[in-house]
Design an enzyme around this catalytic site. Structure first.
Site, PDB file in Angstrom:
ATOM      1  N   SER A  57       0.887  -1.168   0.000  1.00 50.75           N
ATOM      2  CA  SER A  57       0.000   0.000   0.000  1.00 50.75           C
ATOM      3  C   SER A  57       0.925   1.218   0.000  1.00 50.75           C
ATOM      4  O   SER A  57       1.275   1.783   1.016  1.00 50.75           O
ATOM      5  CB  SER A  57      -0.950  -0.032   1.196  1.00 50.75           C
ATOM      6  OG  SER A  57      -0.345   0.316   2.388  1.00 50.75           O
TER       7      SER A  57
ATOM      8  N   HIS B 266      -3.175  -6.024   2.447  1.00 54.23           N
ATOM      9  CA  HIS B 266      -2.254  -7.067   2.921  1.00 54.23           C
ATOM     10  C   HIS B 266      -2.928  -8.422   3.106  1.00 54.23           C
ATOM     11  O   HIS B 266      -2.278  -9.401   3.442  1.00 54.23           O
ATOM     12  CB  HIS B 266      -1.612  -6.659   4.254  1.00 54.23           C
ATOM     13  CG  HIS B 266      -0.682  -5.491   4.109  1.00 54.23           C
ATOM     14  ND1 HIS B 266      -0.174  -4.809   5.194  1.00 54.23           N
ATOM     15  CD2 HIS B 266      -0.178  -4.876   3.018  1.00 54.23           C
ATOM     16  CE1 HIS B 266       0.605  -3.830   4.767  1.00 54.23           C
ATOM     17  NE2 HIS B 266       0.614  -3.849   3.454  1.00 54.23           N
TER      18      HIS B 266
ATOM     19  N   GLN C 151      -6.043  -1.847   7.630  1.00 53.00           N
ATOM     20  CA  GLN C 151      -4.951  -2.705   7.138  1.00 53.00           C
ATOM     21  C   GLN C 151      -4.229  -3.484   8.237  1.00 53.00           C
ATOM     22  O   GLN C 151      -3.782  -4.601   8.009  1.00 53.00           O
ATOM     23  CB  GLN C 151      -3.963  -1.807   6.400  1.00 53.00           C
ATOM     24  CG  GLN C 151      -2.790  -2.491   5.762  1.00 53.00           C
ATOM     25  CD  GLN C 151      -1.942  -1.488   4.987  1.00 53.00           C
ATOM     26  OE1 GLN C 151      -2.297  -1.108   3.885  1.00 53.00           O
ATOM     27  NE2 GLN C 151      -0.851  -1.041   5.574  1.00 53.00           N
ATOM     28  N   GLU C 152      -4.088  -2.859   9.412  1.00 53.76           N
ATOM     29  CA  GLU C 152      -3.289  -3.517  10.456  1.00 53.76           C
ATOM     30  C   GLU C 152      -3.975  -3.355  11.810  1.00 53.76           C
ATOM     31  O   GLU C 152      -4.405  -2.256  12.164  1.00 53.76           O
ATOM     32  CB  GLU C 152      -1.882  -2.897  10.537  1.00 53.76           C
ATOM     33  CG  GLU C 152      -1.129  -3.007   9.236  1.00 53.76           C
ATOM     34  CD  GLU C 152       0.239  -2.332   9.271  1.00 53.76           C
ATOM     35  OE1 GLU C 152       0.717  -1.985  10.363  1.00 53.76           O
ATOM     36  OE2 GLU C 152       0.808  -2.145   8.192  1.00 53.76           O
TER      37      GLU C 152
ATOM     38  N   GLU D  71       2.033  -9.544   6.249  1.00 52.57           N
ATOM     39  CA  GLU D  71       2.967  -9.223   7.338  1.00 52.57           C
ATOM     40  C   GLU D  71       2.931 -10.264   8.446  1.00 52.57           C
ATOM     41  O   GLU D  71       3.382 -10.018   9.568  1.00 52.57           O
ATOM     42  CB  GLU D  71       2.685  -7.814   7.871  1.00 52.57           C
ATOM     43  CG  GLU D  71       2.918  -6.768   6.789  1.00 52.57           C
ATOM     44  CD  GLU D  71       2.919  -5.345   7.300  1.00 52.57           C
ATOM     45  OE1 GLU D  71       2.596  -5.108   8.477  1.00 52.57           O
ATOM     46  OE2 GLU D  71       3.265  -4.455   6.511  1.00 52.57           O
TER      47      GLU D  71
ATOM     48  N   ASP E   3      -3.456   0.476  11.923  1.00 49.95           N
ATOM     49  CA  ASP E   3      -3.060   1.237  10.746  1.00 49.95           C
ATOM     50  C   ASP E   3      -4.251   1.136   9.802  1.00 49.95           C
ATOM     51  O   ASP E   3      -4.453   0.093   9.165  1.00 49.95           O
ATOM     52  CB  ASP E   3      -1.791   0.664  10.090  1.00 49.95           C
ATOM     53  CG  ASP E   3      -1.401   1.460   8.849  1.00 49.95           C
ATOM     54  OD1 ASP E   3      -2.097   2.443   8.525  1.00 49.95           O
ATOM     55  OD2 ASP E   3      -0.387   1.102   8.201  1.00 49.95           O
TER      56      ASP E   3
ATOM     57  N   GLU F 280      -2.706   4.878  12.830  1.00 51.40           N
ATOM     58  CA  GLU F 280      -1.880   5.338  11.702  1.00 51.40           C
ATOM     59  C   GLU F 280      -2.783   5.558  10.486  1.00 51.40           C
ATOM     60  O   GLU F 280      -3.716   4.779  10.253  1.00 51.40           O
ATOM     61  CB  GLU F 280      -0.847   4.235  11.430  1.00 51.40           C
ATOM     62  CG  GLU F 280       0.120   4.524  10.293  1.00 51.40           C
ATOM     63  CD  GLU F 280       1.115   3.363  10.147  1.00 51.40           C
ATOM     64  OE1 GLU F 280       1.464   2.709  11.158  1.00 51.40           O
ATOM     65  OE2 GLU F 280       1.540   3.098   9.008  1.00 51.40           O
TER      66      GLU F 280
ATOM     67  N   ASP G  57       1.686   8.116   7.781  1.00 53.53           N
ATOM     68  CA  ASP G  57       2.539   7.223   6.984  1.00 53.53           C
ATOM     69  C   ASP G  57       2.387   7.644   5.519  1.00 53.53           C
ATOM     70  O   ASP G  57       3.221   8.383   4.989  1.00 53.53           O
ATOM     71  CB  ASP G  57       2.145   5.762   7.216  1.00 53.53           C
ATOM     72  CG  ASP G  57       2.866   4.813   6.275  1.00 53.53           C
ATOM     73  OD1 ASP G  57       3.863   5.232   5.643  1.00 53.53           O
ATOM     74  OD2 ASP G  57       2.456   3.642   6.137  1.00 53.53           O
TER      75      ASP G  57
ATOM     76  N   LYS H 254      10.050   5.289   7.086  1.00 56.52           N
ATOM     77  CA  LYS H 254      10.435   4.134   6.268  1.00 56.52           C
ATOM     78  C   LYS H 254      11.544   4.618   5.337  1.00 56.52           C
ATOM     79  O   LYS H 254      11.272   5.409   4.417  1.00 56.52           O
ATOM     80  CB  LYS H 254       9.251   3.660   5.431  1.00 56.52           C
ATOM     81  CG  LYS H 254       8.085   3.083   6.226  1.00 56.52           C
ATOM     82  CD  LYS H 254       6.880   2.868   5.312  1.00 56.52           C
ATOM     83  CE  LYS H 254       5.782   2.092   6.010  1.00 56.52           C
ATOM     84  NZ  LYS H 254       4.515   2.119   5.227  1.00 56.52           N
TER      85      LYS H 254
ATOM     86  N   HIS I  19       9.124  -1.252   8.907  1.00 58.99           N
ATOM     87  CA  HIS I  19       9.428  -2.136   7.770  1.00 58.99           C
ATOM     88  C   HIS I  19       8.443  -1.851   6.629  1.00 58.99           C
ATOM     89  O   HIS I  19       7.638  -0.932   6.713  1.00 58.99           O
ATOM     90  CB  HIS I  19       9.272  -3.592   8.241  1.00 58.99           C
ATOM     91  CG  HIS I  19       7.835  -3.949   8.503  1.00 58.99           C
ATOM     92  ND1 HIS I  19       7.358  -5.231   8.487  1.00 58.99           N
ATOM     93  CD2 HIS I  19       6.753  -3.148   8.775  1.00 58.99           C
ATOM     94  CE1 HIS I  19       6.054  -5.224   8.710  1.00 58.99           C
ATOM     95  NE2 HIS I  19       5.672  -3.986   8.907  1.00 58.99           N
ATOM     96  N   ARG I  20       8.455  -2.676   5.587  1.00 60.67           N
ATOM     97  CA  ARG I  20       7.435  -2.671   4.543  1.00 60.67           C
ATOM     98  C   ARG I  20       6.806  -4.061   4.456  1.00 60.67           C
ATOM     99  O   ARG I  20       7.405  -5.040   4.919  1.00 60.67           O
ATOM    100  CB  ARG I  20       8.037  -2.340   3.153  1.00 60.67           C
ATOM    101  CG  ARG I  20       8.759  -1.030   3.040  1.00 60.67           C
ATOM    102  CD  ARG I  20       7.982   0.179   3.462  1.00 60.67           C
ATOM    103  NE  ARG I  20       6.706   0.381   2.801  1.00 60.67           N
ATOM    104  CZ  ARG I  20       6.426   1.368   1.959  1.00 60.67           C
ATOM    105  NH1 ARG I  20       7.376   2.248   1.656  1.00 60.67           N
ATOM    106  NH2 ARG I  20       5.223   1.540   1.431  1.00 60.67           N
ATOM    107  N   SER I  21       5.670  -4.140   3.808  1.00 52.74           N
ATOM    108  CA  SER I  21       5.046  -5.464   3.681  1.00 52.74           C
ATOM    109  C   SER I  21       5.905  -6.399   2.823  1.00 52.74           C
ATOM    110  O   SER I  21       5.985  -7.590   3.099  1.00 52.74           O
ATOM    111  CB  SER I  21       3.642  -5.331   3.104  1.00 52.74           C
ATOM    112  OG  SER I  21       3.679  -4.586   1.914  1.00 52.74           O
TER     113      SER I  21
ATOM    114  N   LYS J 191       7.872  -0.923  14.133  1.00 44.60           N
ATOM    115  CA  LYS J 191       6.756  -1.719  13.598  1.00 44.60           C
ATOM    116  C   LYS J 191       7.319  -2.650  12.542  1.00 44.60           C
ATOM    117  O   LYS J 191       7.664  -2.223  11.439  1.00 44.60           O
ATOM    118  CB  LYS J 191       5.714  -0.756  13.015  1.00 44.60           C
ATOM    119  CG  LYS J 191       4.386  -1.421  12.710  1.00 44.60           C
ATOM    120  CD  LYS J 191       3.325  -0.407  12.305  1.00 44.60           C
ATOM    121  CE  LYS J 191       3.529   0.087  10.910  1.00 44.60           C
ATOM    122  NZ  LYS J 191       2.360   0.092  10.044  1.00 44.60           N
TER     123      LYS J 191
HETATM  124  P1  PGA Z   1       3.247  -1.267   3.026  1.00 43.65           P
HETATM  125  O1  PGA Z   1       2.435  -1.329   4.369  1.00 43.65           O
HETATM  126  O2  PGA Z   1       4.640  -1.663   3.284  1.00 43.65           O
HETATM  127  O3  PGA Z   1       2.491  -2.220   2.129  1.00 43.65           O
HETATM  128  O4  PGA Z   1       3.145   0.156   2.553  1.00 43.65           O
HETATM  129  C1  PGA Z   1       2.941  -0.908   5.600  1.00 43.65           C
HETATM  130  C2  PGA Z   1       2.203   0.282   6.129  1.00 43.65           C
HETATM  131  O5  PGA Z   1       1.272   0.824   5.482  1.00 43.65           O
HETATM  132  O6  PGA Z   1       2.554   0.732   7.204  1.00 43.65           O
HETATM  133 ZN    ZN Z   2       0.952   2.422   7.189  1.00 43.78          ZN
END
Ligand code: PGA
Ligand code: ZN
Length: 419
Positions: A42, A160, A168-169, A210, A247, A290, A317, A342, A370-372, A393
């Site tokens: 994302s 994800h 998403q999280e 993740e 998130d 987030e 983010d 990031k 991190h990233r996904s 994270k």
């Molecule tokens: P992404 O997701 O690495 O797919 O962008 C992580 C996030 O949104 O924090």
């Molecule tokens: Zn995010």
């Protein structure tokens, strides 16, 4: 002082099976560093360029041979002979050679893999652990040297996990009084308690990108309710031993100026969504949200931050994209009280540290992420400690590319005890 002697880049696969870059930097004293860079799923609109070949005959157009050629043909000739310990000069040189606002020419994946590999090689040459070496580039008056509080992503939604949920999280956050190793144990206990709770209610425990579970629940609130059940089953006190976070990655469920989530039949305005977060907050103690709003819905962000920031971290983010201009806008508009960092959203180590410094001066909490689409590289664990991040994270406490970071933090925790 060791100089850069050789730079080699190659195409490898990340944990999602997509191509990425692994770069090796070799110094004149024989020290070397190897770094591979992650990829987002994302991806925010304001992130630096993740350069892809677009050649549909290879890896669905996602090959990174152009970025690799940029490293070997353009970056390497310019950096060879430079002193490896001069990270700011090395990163600046790449920024100048790129010459764009978004690393559009060389690719942030190219520049970051070189930047991190240089740092690793120079750390090895200086015989310092990477986090101590990187700390030399941090303005650190009175900043504690400690392992950040981990945010564990135990339930995956959105992009994800096949859009099973809108948010998403779903994160669990150990109380700040706990040591890192206690926190890891707590995150792991919650992960398995959640698996049990989902399984006994008849839901799938297959995992998302993740490593968190990706059940097809009816509402986003149901997901938080399952976190509560898991905590209850362990006799953990919510809001005391453990906290919850989200998130939302709200850009992904925003269209025509409305938010669309399964919890509500009607499309929501920013005000409606902010009110809904407040309801969830009073029911479940959300310590952290987030991207509660879409990346250009500044009025929504302002209102949300105003309503919730006395109890909850409102974290940018996609909004801020580790970009100094976006960060400044967010500060001016009072949109956030925390920021995700990031390194691959900006493309070099030193620029990432500079964004952290500005954010910290503005009183924001720092979350290194991190990233996904991760690799097993654990660079960001050291980076988070060096920068005195408040939180980190790195996904679920499961799957190789996630636990490589959590395990590295265990080593650092031990090393810090002996300093
Ligand atoms: P992404 O997701 O690495 O797919 O962008 C992580 C996030 O949104 O924090
Ligand atoms: Zn995010």
């Amino acid at each position: 002082m060791a100089k850069i002697k050789q730079i080699i880049a190659r195409e490898i696969l990340n944990a999602k099976g997509q191509p990425t870059i692994e770069t090796t930097v070799i110094l004149t004293d024989g020290s070397f560093g190897v770094a591979s860079v992650p990829t987002g799923t994302s991806v925010g609109e304001y992130e630096a360029t993740d350069l892809r070949d677009g050649d549909e005959k290879r890896y669905q157009g996602k090959g990174v041979l152009k970025a690799i050629s940029n490293i070997e043909q353009i970056i390497a000739p310019a950096l060879i002979g430079m002193e490896a310990s001069k990270q700011p000069e090395i990163d600046r040189k790449m920024i100048e050679m790129d010459g764009t606002q978004n690393k559009g020419k060389l690719g942030a994946n190219a520049t970051l893999s070189v930047s991190e590999a240089v740092a690793k090689a120079a750390a090895r040459s200086s015989i310092l652990p990477l986090f101590m070496y990187l700390r030399g580039f941090v303005k650190r008056e009175n900043l504690p040297l400690k392992v950040p509080i981990p945010l564990f992503n135990v339930l995956n939604g959105g992009l994800h996990a096949g859009k099973n949920l809108d948010f998403q999280e779903f994160l669990v956050i150990p109380a700040s009084s706990k040591s890192y190793s206690e926190s890891l144990n707590l995150g792991s206990s919650m992960y398995f308690a959640l698996e049990k709770a989902l399984d006994s209610a008849g839901y799938s425990t297959l995992v998302g990108d993740e490593g968190g579970f990706g059940p097809k629940l009816d509402t986003n609130k149901d997901a938080i309710e399952f976190l509560k059940r898991a905590a209850d089953s362990l006799n953990l006190r919510i809001g005391f031993d453990i906290f919850f976070g989200l998130d939302a990655a709200a850009s992904n469920f925003y269209s025509e100026q409305r938010y669309h989530i399964k919890d509500k039949t009607m499309a929501l305005t920013s005000k409606d969504l902010s009110d809904y977060y407040q309801t969830l907050n009073s029911d479940y103690h959300l310590l952290y949200i987030e991207d509660p709003m879409s990346q250009d819905d500044w009025d929504g962000w302002k209102a949300c931050n105003e309503a919730l920031s006395n109890q909850t971290l409102i974290v940018g983010d996609d909004l801020t994209a580790t970009n100094p201009y976006r960060l400044q806008m967010a500060i001016n508009k009072k949109a956030i009280n925390g920021i995700i960092i990031k390194p691959n959203q900006i493309g070099t180590v030193i620029e990432s540290l500079a964004v952290i410094e500005v954010a910290r001066l503005a009183g924001l909490k720092i979350i290194v992420s991190h990233r996904s689409g991760e690799t097993n590289d654990d660079f960001i664990a050291d980076f988070a400690v060096a920068a005195s991040a408040d939180y980190c994270k790195f996904g679920a406490p499961a799957r190789g590319e996630r636990v490589s970071k959590y395990n590295r933090l265990l080593q650092i925790e031990r090393q810090l005890k002996s300093i």
